[in-house]
Design a protein around this motif. Structure first.
Motif, short mmCIF file in Angstrom:
data_model
loop_
_atom_site.label_atom_id
_atom_site.label_comp_id
_atom_site.label_asym_id
_atom_site.label_seq_id
_atom_site.Cartn_x
_atom_site.Cartn_y
_atom_site.Cartn_z
N MET A 51 -3.32 -12.31 10.89
CA MET A 51 -2.79 -13.50 11.92
C MET A 51 -3.72 -14.69 12.11
O MET A 51 -3.18 -15.77 12.00
N LEU A 52 -5.11 -14.34 11.87
CA LEU A 52 -6.00 -15.42 12.28
C LEU A 52 -5.93 -16.40 10.58
O LEU A 52 -6.05 -17.68 10.78
N ALA A 53 -5.74 -15.74 9.60
CA ALA A 53 -5.74 -16.63 8.35
C ALA A 53 -4.42 -17.18 8.42
O ALA A 53 -4.59 -18.63 8.07
N SER A 54 -3.38 -16.80 9.08
CA SER A 54 -2.18 -17.72 8.93
C SER A 54 -2.29 -18.76 9.86
O SER A 54 -1.57 -19.91 9.63
N LEU A 55 -3.02 -18.58 10.80
CA LEU A 55 -3.39 -19.68 12.04
C LEU A 55 -4.23 -20.97 11.26
O LEU A 55 -3.91 -22.09 11.49
#
Length: 58
Positions: A51-55
């Motif tokens: 999720m953090l990587a996609s953000l």
């Protein structure tokens, strides 16, 4: 198995272990619960990382 302590030392150990604070009843160890917690933690951290990587990579 016989004790390797001297009898007076074994008496002190037995007296210590029989004190009320040291006579705590514990549930038996559950391997499946430990594996479940580890698996849930790894999956949860992996999902948070994705999720953090996609953000960051948007």
């Amino acid at each position: 198995m016989p004790s390797r302590l001297y009898p007076e030392d074994q008496e002190r150990v037995d007296a210590y272990l029989n004190q009320p604070a040291n006579r705590v009843e514990r549930k038996p160890f559950n391997v499946w619960l430990l594996l479940g917690v580890i698996l849930a933690s790894v999956i949860g951290m992996g999902l948070i990382a994705r999720m953090l990587a996609s953000l960051v990579l948007v």
